[in-house]
Write a protein that holds these residues in place. Structure first.
Motif, PDB file in Angstrom:
ATOM      1  N   LYS A 191     -34.611  15.552  52.997  1.00 52.17           N
ATOM      2  CA  LYS A 191     -33.931  14.173  52.858  1.00 52.17           C
ATOM      3  C   LYS A 191     -32.819  14.341  51.930  1.00 52.17           C
ATOM      4  O   LYS A 191     -31.580  13.670  52.079  1.00 52.17           O
ATOM      5  CB  LYS A 191     -34.871  13.746  51.743  1.00 52.17           C
ATOM      6  CG  LYS A 191     -34.540  12.250  51.231  1.00 52.17           C
ATOM      7  CD  LYS A 191     -35.385  11.744  50.383  1.00 52.17           C
ATOM      8  CE  LYS A 191     -35.373  10.372  49.834  1.00 52.17           C
ATOM      9  NZ  LYS A 191     -36.142   9.864  48.686  1.00 52.17           N
ATOM     10  N   GLN A 192     -32.616  15.343  51.016  1.00 55.46           N
ATOM     11  CA  GLN A 192     -31.597  15.549  50.135  1.00 55.46           C
ATOM     12  C   GLN A 192     -30.242  16.020  51.175  1.00 55.46           C
ATOM     13  O   GLN A 192     -29.171  15.471  50.868  1.00 55.46           O
ATOM     14  CB  GLN A 192     -31.776  16.572  49.060  1.00 55.46           C
ATOM     15  CG  GLN A 192     -33.036  16.234  47.999  1.00 55.46           C
ATOM     16  CD  GLN A 192     -32.408  15.040  47.137  1.00 55.46           C
ATOM     17  OE1 GLN A 192     -32.319  13.724  47.648  1.00 55.46           O
ATOM     18  NE2 GLN A 192     -32.095  15.127  46.067  1.00 55.46           N
ATOM     19  N   ALA A 193     -30.567  16.933  51.842  1.00 59.70           N
ATOM     20  CA  ALA A 193     -29.541  17.303  52.921  1.00 59.70           C
ATOM     21  C   ALA A 193     -29.000  16.483  53.500  1.00 59.70           C
ATOM     22  O   ALA A 193     -27.896  15.942  53.733  1.00 59.70           O
ATOM     23  CB  ALA A 193     -30.269  18.475  53.688  1.00 59.70           C
ATOM     24  N   ARG A 194     -29.762  15.344  54.163  1.00 55.80           N
ATOM     25  CA  ARG A 194     -29.494  14.111  54.781  1.00 55.80           C
ATOM     26  C   ARG A 194     -28.569  13.276  54.128  1.00 55.80           C
ATOM     27  O   ARG A 194     -27.426  12.868  54.760  1.00 55.80           O
ATOM     28  CB  ARG A 194     -30.697  13.494  55.310  1.00 55.80           C
ATOM     29  CG  ARG A 194     -30.522  12.407  56.672  1.00 55.80           C
ATOM     30  CD  ARG A 194     -30.265  10.950  56.037  1.00 55.80           C
ATOM     31  NE  ARG A 194     -31.440  10.552  55.333  1.00 55.80           N
ATOM     32  CZ  ARG A 194     -31.099   9.460  54.708  1.00 55.80           C
ATOM     33  NH1 ARG A 194     -29.846   8.942  54.749  1.00 55.80           N
ATOM     34  NH2 ARG A 194     -31.883   8.947  53.795  1.00 55.80           N
ATOM     35  N   SER A 195     -28.974  13.196  52.735  1.00 53.59           N
ATOM     36  CA  SER A 195     -28.095  12.520  52.032  1.00 53.59           C
ATOM     37  C   SER A 195     -26.499  12.838  51.728  1.00 53.59           C
ATOM     38  O   SER A 195     -25.631  12.132  51.873  1.00 53.59           O
ATOM     39  CB  SER A 195     -28.687  12.054  50.625  1.00 53.59           C
ATOM     40  OG  SER A 195     -29.887  11.424  50.600  1.00 53.59           O
ATOM     41  N   VAL A 196     -26.615  14.180  51.604  1.00 56.33           N
ATOM     42  CA  VAL A 196     -25.236  14.835  51.515  1.00 56.33           C
ATOM     43  C   VAL A 196     -24.179  14.669  52.877  1.00 56.33           C
ATOM     44  O   VAL A 196     -23.219  14.283  52.735  1.00 56.33           O
ATOM     45  CB  VAL A 196     -25.468  16.197  51.090  1.00 56.33           C
ATOM     46  CG1 VAL A 196     -24.121  16.934  51.195  1.00 56.33           C
ATOM     47  CG2 VAL A 196     -26.110  16.448  49.660  1.00 56.33           C
TER      48      VAL A 196
ATOM     49  N   ILE B  24     -25.996  20.998  56.746  1.00 56.27           N
ATOM     50  CA  ILE B  24     -25.101  20.215  55.902  1.00 56.27           C
ATOM     51  C   ILE B  24     -23.548  20.911  56.728  1.00 56.27           C
ATOM     52  O   ILE B  24     -22.657  20.155  56.955  1.00 56.27           O
ATOM     53  CB  ILE B  24     -24.931  20.231  54.573  1.00 56.27           C
ATOM     54  CG1 ILE B  24     -26.309  19.736  53.840  1.00 56.27           C
ATOM     55  CG2 ILE B  24     -23.757  19.707  53.838  1.00 56.27           C
ATOM     56  CD1 ILE B  24     -26.323  19.895  52.441  1.00 56.27           C
ATOM     57  N   ALA B  25     -23.444  22.074  56.584  1.00 58.57           N
ATOM     58  CA  ALA B  25     -22.370  22.828  57.181  1.00 58.57           C
ATOM     59  C   ALA B  25     -21.984  22.329  58.538  1.00 58.57           C
ATOM     60  O   ALA B  25     -20.938  22.079  58.816  1.00 58.57           O
ATOM     61  CB  ALA B  25     -22.703  24.568  56.953  1.00 58.57           C
ATOM     62  N   ARG B  26     -23.062  22.353  59.218  1.00 59.34           N
ATOM     63  CA  ARG B  26     -22.939  22.072  60.696  1.00 59.34           C
ATOM     64  C   ARG B  26     -22.681  20.688  61.127  1.00 59.34           C
ATOM     65  O   ARG B  26     -21.857  20.318  61.750  1.00 59.34           O
ATOM     66  CB  ARG B  26     -24.236  22.571  61.433  1.00 59.34           C
ATOM     67  CG  ARG B  26     -23.985  22.970  63.215  1.00 59.34           C
ATOM     68  CD  ARG B  26     -25.373  23.262  63.682  1.00 59.34           C
ATOM     69  NE  ARG B  26     -26.437  22.499  63.325  1.00 59.34           N
ATOM     70  CZ  ARG B  26     -27.382  22.804  62.738  1.00 59.34           C
ATOM     71  NH1 ARG B  26     -27.376  24.114  62.038  1.00 59.34           N
ATOM     72  NH2 ARG B  26     -28.347  22.043  62.368  1.00 59.34           N
TER      73      ARG B  26
END
Lengths: 289, 346, 280
Positions: free
Chosen positions: B75-80, B100-102
């Motif tokens: 969820k945190q990665a999605r927010s970023v 996130i990088a991709r």
């Protein structure tokens, strides 16, 4: 929110424009429409557009995977059951509040709106604490091997809670205005109390009752905050559709999330519409207009 | 009386605005960093942030405030990805930072090579928490698959820790059968058949197990297991350490696009490097994480970590990218376990 | 015995009252009791100490700020919508009324999702917003927008039926006597609907402060910055700080109770004007 019964007549019908001496139509109407579009309509249109990127086939494929179907079933079945339970008990509560005078009646009357005002997350945590196997109520059922929290039963409890005020608040005003003379007439003609209720009172209340059920149902289908704390979230058993939307989002599958959201929106809106039509029909049949 | 009510309302609103503007007034000379992290690191970063702020003020003369956000790793990665302005991310597993990088290109693709130890200043592993006295006699992974054992673990789709739990079980069976993937799927399915609550995050699952009395065994981060004993009493729970588990490596990274835009690269880099410093390594061990440089930690803290045979994700699964795609992607092995007729539903 | 034909017997009557009380007690009073008993579990001092946390204080401030923006916005909208719908006839009126109700049937999660799709970094407007360095999602504006969405119908819903029922004759009289439109609204319409208006504001405010699902999707959960009170409850709960979690929850529950008291007071004091709202 006090649930005002929707305005008369069929929804979606066009009214005939009538010249009016009243000022301010342009500015108020313009503002209302702009604001409605900006806050509600455009964002929802973006949702539908995002889902339609998948095409109708794509939406259908997402919505008919067994996991999604099971979650939709859990959501709609528990919501329907909760709405029905609220219909029965909501009727009783509305009846008691309007017809009887007893100490504490006003407190009870005020308390009915609590689920509107209590934040759903707070409700969810409180209900989980109550109905867990070691909670006040959960512990009572534990010896019989009945688990409430973390099963569909828990979802049902949470949905009863959040839908409770709808039926009470739609039936109550109608019952208040109901002409007691009709009941007297029925009794004079020899009907028993039960017959009078079933044949005379209930039909008059049914439009309001249906509206209450529909609103409770639509609200319950989308509910998230109070349910996830108590649901258990097991796929195919206690996983609700809004949770799947969140899970899809976390897989970066925005189109999939939008597709489930669109399907839910369509179904609950269709349910609302159907009940509105039914209500309009029964109003016409009763000649109450 | 309704009029005073509305006056109170206006006062309250004015107070809220005042509060907000005061908060903003403090910021200009100082700098803020946002650290977007996963669920169980709250206590760890609370301690580290305070310590880093002190040392940065001393060394660079600048006041730094670190804001934190915690939640399920995915969820945190999605927010970023959706635009949450994180200067640094400290997540549960490399796959989430890879995502996130991709997906957003805000992190350089070679992020994991920028810091020592695959960018993991601390590691952990997966252990079991049982109720006092271990009534079900849980000792090793096969005990979780026995019938009549109720297991609590979060949902791997939404929780990073849960993905480590899942992979640890898979690695155990793979190791035992010398690489039989079908046997591993059956074994993991049997464990998930025993799962009675799939919370969305590690913290929710901990509460379900410890506070709501659900389940016989809770599969948990080692650091979280120690915390349960500390918070809820060693008289109620026990940690069971299986002889075999997985080496969990929660990585950290700068979010390049954000630090360049905000001009915070220098302090953000210092913050991440600080995680490898002796004082941070000490805090890490004190908070039940296994430090990258054990020699810098308090030996008393280190003595708490039992010796386990630990395998890495690279050895067993060929890295996170591959493990993520095979097991947790839409329609992957985890979804297959839960299909009607899948090994977890039978 | 005289009115037994139109009323139930004493036994049935008390049985019904008992059922109603039991049902409401089980579903309303117990959860509320649970909140307060958990909050006070470690005594009153621990309860008060929960509010010393600066993150908790800032969440209270943010919640007040959001309500202070969302409620007036929806108030202006509600008055405009009710004025145009109740005082005029135009094509598509029922459609407009139905659309105003739409946010009631949208899942809170979806209300958050639509703004992510619109303003997120990968959303429709996200890239251009980021060029201008203007943050909506994961910042206060996003939280305000989500709150405005979920509380959208409350005030309009209170006003429309009442103003429809009141018709236009009083306003027309004022206009004939030479009053301006604005003056007519202030001196004729507003006094007629003020209690319904206040009632709508109370409920809108309660929901604005308590919204969880929609806000949770767009907030980003940054401590001391974008956490509202309901989100702070979840965070404290997840930190095993149960007393503080339930203490903040009790504040929200207290607000709910205060809203109900305020509402009952309005009903008791100005019962006629309000019950007219309820009438279809």
């Amino acid at each position: 929110m006090s649930v005002a019964v929707p305005s008369r007549g069929l929804p979606w019908t066009l009214a005939i424009p009538k010249p009016s001496a009243m000022p301010g139509f342009g500015i108020t109407f313009g503002f209302a429409l702009t604001y409605l579009s900006l806050i509600v309509l455009i964002p929802l249109a973006v949702l539908v557009a995002r889902a339609s990127g998948l095409g109708f086939d794509g939406i259908w494929r997402v919505a008919t995977t067994p996991r999604v179907l099971a979650a939709l079933e859990v959501s709609f079945v528990t919501s329907a059951l909760a709405a029905l339970v609220n219909a029965v008990f909501g009727m009783i509560v509305a009846w008691v509040l309007t017809r009887y005078r007893f100490p504490g009646r006003q407190v009870l009357d005020a308390a009915v709106d609590l689920p509107f005002a209590l934040p759903t997350a707070v409700a969810g945590i409180a209900l989980a604490a109550l109905y867990a196997p070691n909670g006040w109520i959960g512990a009572l059922f534990q010896p019989w091997g009945i688990r409430i929290a973390y099963t569909p039963l828990g979802i049902f409890i949470a949905l009863v809670f959040i839908g409770l005020p709808f039926v009470v608040r739609t039936v109550q005003p109608v019952l208040q205005d109901f002409d007691r003379e009709i009941e007297e007439a029925s009794a004079t003609l020899g009907a028993t109390r039960r017959q009078t209720f079933l044949r005379v009172v209930l039909p008059a209340l049914s439009p309001a009752l249906l509206t209450g059920i529909a609103l409770a149902f639509a609200r319950a289908v989308g509910e998230y905050g109070s349910v996830i704390f108590i649901a258990g979230n097991m796929p195919f058993k206690s996983e609700i559709a809004p949770l799947l939307i969140v899970a899809k989002l976390e897989e970066y599958d925005y189109a999939g999330a939008s597709a489930i959201a669109t399907v839910m929106l369509a179904i609950s809106f269709a349910a609302l519409l159907a009940i509105n039509l039914l209500q309009a029909l029964s109003r016409r049949r009763l000649g109450d207009a | 009386m309704p009029i005073p009510y509305s006056r109170r309302f206006v006062l309250a609103a004015a107070g809220a605005l005042g509060l907000a503007s005061r908060a903003h007034a403090q910021t200009p000379p100082a700098v803020t960093l946002t650290n977007v992290s996963y669920d169980p690191t709250r206590e760890l970063y609370r301690a580290i942030d305070a310590d880093f702020a002190k040392s940065w003020l001393a060394s660079a003369g600048q006041k730094v405030t670190i804001r934190t956000s915690h939640g399920g790793s995915g969820k945190q990665a999605r927010s970023v990805i959706d635009g949450l302005e994180a200067d640094v991310v400290t997540l549960a597993l490399a796959a989430d930072i890879d995502a996130i990088a991709r997906q957003s290109k805000r992190i350089s693709p070679d992020w994991q090579k920028r810091l020592p130890n695959n960018s993991s200043p601390y590691t952990s592993t997966i252990v079991f928490v049982v109720r006092k006295g271990n009534p079900k006699g849980i000792k090793d992974w096969p005990d979780l698959a026995k019938s009549g054992v109720s297991v609590v673990t979060p949902n791997p789709k939404t929780s990073g820790g849960a993905r480590w739990n899942y992979l640890a079980a898979w690695a155990y069976e793979l190791d035992r059968t010398k690489g039989d993937q079908a046997a591993a799927e059956k074994f993991v399915g049997a464990i998930y058949r025993n799962v009675s609550v799939l919370d969305s995050g590690a913290r929710g699952a901990t509460t379900t197990f410890s506070q709501r009395g659900v389940g016989d065994v809770f599969i948990s981060w080692e650091n979280e297991a120690f915390l349960i004993l500390k918070e809820f009493g060693a008289d109620k729970f026990e940690i069971v350490v299986p002889p075999f588990s997985i080496l969990a490596e929660p990585p950290v990274s700068l979010v390049d696009a954000v630090v360049d835009k905000r001009g915070t690269r220098k302090v953000a880099e210092a913050y991440l490097n600080y995680l490898y410093s002796p004082s941070a390594q000490k805090i890490i061990a004190a908070n039940f994480y296994r430090p990258f440089k054990p020699e810098q930690a308090d030996p008393k803290d280190l003595a708490r970590f039992p010796k386990i045979r630990l395998v890495t994700i690279d050895q067993m699964f060929g890295g996170w990218t591959k493990a993520q795609a095979t097991h947790f992607a839409d329609g992957g092995v985890f979804d297959r376990l839960y299909k009607p007729g899948g090994t977890a539903t039978r | 015995m005289r009115d037994s034909a139109t009323a139930e017997g004493t036994l049935a009557r008390w049985a019904l009252i008992a059922i109603a009380v039991a049902f409401l007690g089980l579903f309303l009073a117990l959860p509320l009791l649970a909140v307060f008993s958990e909050a006070l579990r470690k005594g009153f001092d621990a309860y008060l100490a929960s509010f010393n946390d600066p993150d908790t204080q800032s969440s209270i401030g943010l919640t007040l700020l959001i309500a202070a923006i969302a409620v007036p916005l929806n108030l202006v909208f509600g008055v405009c919508a009710a004025w145009s719908i109740a005082k005029f006839d135009f094509p598509g009126k029922s459609l407009l009324t139905s659309l105003i109700d739409l946010p009631f049937s949208v899942s809170p999660v979806v209300s958050g999702l639509v703004y992510v799709l619109l303003f997120g970094a990968k959303g429709l407007l996200g890239p251009s917003l980021s060029d201008w360095d203007f943050k909506i999602i994961f910042a206060v504006p996003g939280v305000v927008l989500a709150t405005v969405f979920v509380t959208f119908p409350f005030i309009a819903r209170e006003l429309i039926p009442l103003m429809q029922e009141q018709g236009t004759s009083e306003e027309e009289a004022a206009l004939t006597l030479g009053a301006s439109g604005w003056r007519t609204f202030l001196t004729v319409t507003l006094p007629n609907v003020r209690w319904a208006l206040l009632y709508g504001v109370l409920l809108c405010n309660a929901r604005a402060m308590g919204e969880f699902g929609a806000v949770s999707v767009v907030s980003g959960h940054i401590r001391g910055l974008t956490n509202t009170m309901p989100l702070q409850v979840e965070i404290l709960y997840n930190e095993y700080n149960f007393v503080a979690a339930f203490a903040v929850a009790s504040l929200l529950a207290g607000l709910a109770l205060l809203t109900l008291v305020g509402k009952s007071f309005l009903e008791w004091r100005y019962g006629d004007g309000l019950s007219a709202v309820r009438r279809p």
